[in-house]
Design a protein around this motif. Structure first.
Motif, PDB file in Angstrom:
ATOM      1  N   ILE A 290      49.926  35.437  35.051  1.00  0.00           N
ATOM      2  CA  ILE A 290      50.139  34.742  36.326  1.00  0.00           C
ATOM      3  C   ILE A 290      49.512  35.524  37.469  1.00  0.00           C
ATOM      4  N   LEU A 291      49.713  36.847  37.461  1.00  0.00           N
ATOM      5  CA  LEU A 291      49.158  37.699  38.514  1.00  0.00           C
ATOM      6  C   LEU A 291      47.630  37.634  38.522  1.00  0.00           C
ATOM      7  N   CYS A 292      47.015  37.705  37.350  1.00  0.00           N
ATOM      8  CA  CYS A 292      45.546  37.677  37.256  1.00  0.00           C
ATOM      9  C   CYS A 292      44.983  36.347  37.741  1.00  0.00           C
ATOM     10  N   CYS A 293      45.693  35.259  37.465  1.00  0.00           N
ATOM     11  CA  CYS A 293      45.221  33.937  37.885  1.00  0.00           C
ATOM     12  C   CYS A 293      45.397  33.711  39.384  1.00  0.00           C
ATOM     13  N   ALA A 294      46.309  34.458  40.000  1.00  0.00           N
ATOM     14  CA  ALA A 294      46.598  34.248  41.424  1.00  0.00           C
ATOM     15  C   ALA A 294      45.977  35.299  42.326  1.00  0.00           C
TER      16      ALA A 294
END
Length: 381
Positions: A290-294
């Motif tokens: 989630i962090l990498c996508c955001a």
């Protein structure tokens, strides 16, 4: 930083030096009582985040040994901002890098002990941070003194009443914004802490990695702020807007590439963060995705808020925006997901990032309206 940049753009060193002095005094008056409260009530502050007595004791110990760090950091930030605003971005980078190396070495020594010192554990980590930050202050002072830097050489204004009034109009919203953000960050920790010690551990370990990602883009935001601030101080508004568009496009592309690279190497990153144990990995792995996508969205917000809006002194808007995004949307949504609906960690973590969507929608609209394009020096000319 906007004031420094715009006065430097006008080659008004006396006003820039006066602002540096005002910033030092203003920040010290605020941070001394804050430091006192954090240190004296450290145990109670830790109780907000977790009910684990061992974690509370360790956290309180850390805060006691690290109590001067806030004030020392304030001195470093003010000095580095003045240096960067005048075009010297290399020296703060070099001195900061030296400080990091010293901090790592001191952590290794004080935590584990050796050379006549017993192992200090968490207290050693805090003491290492305090010592390295103090050395950074001394390094900066020694450099400025040795170079007869303009911050040492230049005289302050005899009558700074109007400048002080203008400075307060920017400094007070910025300070309130920082307090609001810090309290909001603490509340996120409270939410994850009361979900469980494991959830708090994962969230706490993800934090430093996220800060490392921010550091990749922080230099870009500083460069953007410097160039835009100096252009605005010279009334070169169209040039400033064109530069801002270039920075936004560059950060968007760089952010997407960075996120894709981190996503492909996420298992290696989790291993570096010691989040591969059977208890932690099931929570950390989806959160890392989630962090990498955001990350691209967070970096866009960073460049628009710190690099563009604040360069034009649009600090009151930033205060309102942070209050709406964090306190009216992010925190209530995250708390509801955790405690009312009882959602799992990855979904609660996703709810926290909704704050970034709200920030971007508000900030990009503000950016397009060009309300941030102000010459702040006109008020004190």
């Amino acid at each position: 930083m906007a004031f420094w940049l715009q006065y430097w753009g006008r080659s008004d060193k006396r006003s820039a030096k006066t602002i540096t002095k005002l910033s030092m005094i203003f920040g010290a008056k605020l941070l001394v009582p804050v430091t006192f409260v954090i240190t004296v009530f450290s145990s109670y502050i830790m109780m907000l985040q977790t009910t684990d007595t061992s974690v509370i004791e360790l956290g309180a110990t850390y805060l006691w040994y690290a109590f001067p760090v806030l004030i020392l950091t304030h001195v470093v930030i003010v000095a580095e901002s003045a240096m960067r605003s005048s075009g010297d971005a290399v020296t703060p980078l070099v001195l900061g890098a030296v400080t990091i190396v010293i901090n790592i070495a001191l952590n290794f020594w004080l935590i584990k002990g050796g050379w006549g010192l017993p192992a200090m554990g968490v207290a050693g980590a805090a003491l290492a941070t305090t010592i390295s930050r103090l050395l950074q202050v001394l390094f900066i002072w020694g450099y400025l003194k040795a170079r007869n830097h303009w911050l040492m050489r230049e005289q302050v204004l005899d009558n700074a009443t109007r400048l002080w009034a203008s400075y307060k109009s920017l400094a007070i919203p910025t300070t309130l914004n920082a307090v609001l953000w810090a309290m909001g960050t603490l509340m996120y920790q409270v939410i994850f802490g009361h979900m469980g010690t494991t959830e708090l551990a994962v969230f706490s370990m993800m934090g430093p990695f996220e800060s490392l990602c921010y550091s990749l883009f922080f230099g870009i935001s500083v460069a953007c702020s410097i160039l835009l601030g100096q252009s605005l101080g010279r009334d070169e508004f169209e040039q400033a807007f064109n530069m801002s568009k270039t920075f936004i496009k560059a950060v968007l592309v760089f952010g997407l590439l960075t996120g894709a690279g981190l996503l492909m190497g996420r298992e290696t990153i989790l291993s570096w963060l010691n989040l591969t144990t059977p208890e932690l990995h099931p929570l950390a792995s989806p959160a890392m995705v989630i962090l990498c996508c955001a990350i691209w969205l967070r970096m866009l917000n960073l460049i628009i808020i710190n690099g563009i809006l604040r360069a034009g002194g649009d600090n009151k808007f930033c205060l309102r925006m942070d209050f709406i995004a964090m306190w009216c949307v992010g925190l209530p949504l995250t708390a509801s997901a955790a405690f009312i609906f009882g959602l799992e960690f990855k979904l609660v973590y996703t709810c926290m990032l909704v704050e970034e969507v709200v920030k971007f929608s508000l900030c990009f609209h503000r950016y397009l309206k060009r309300y941030w394009m102000n010459n702040l020096t006109l008020a004190t000319a």
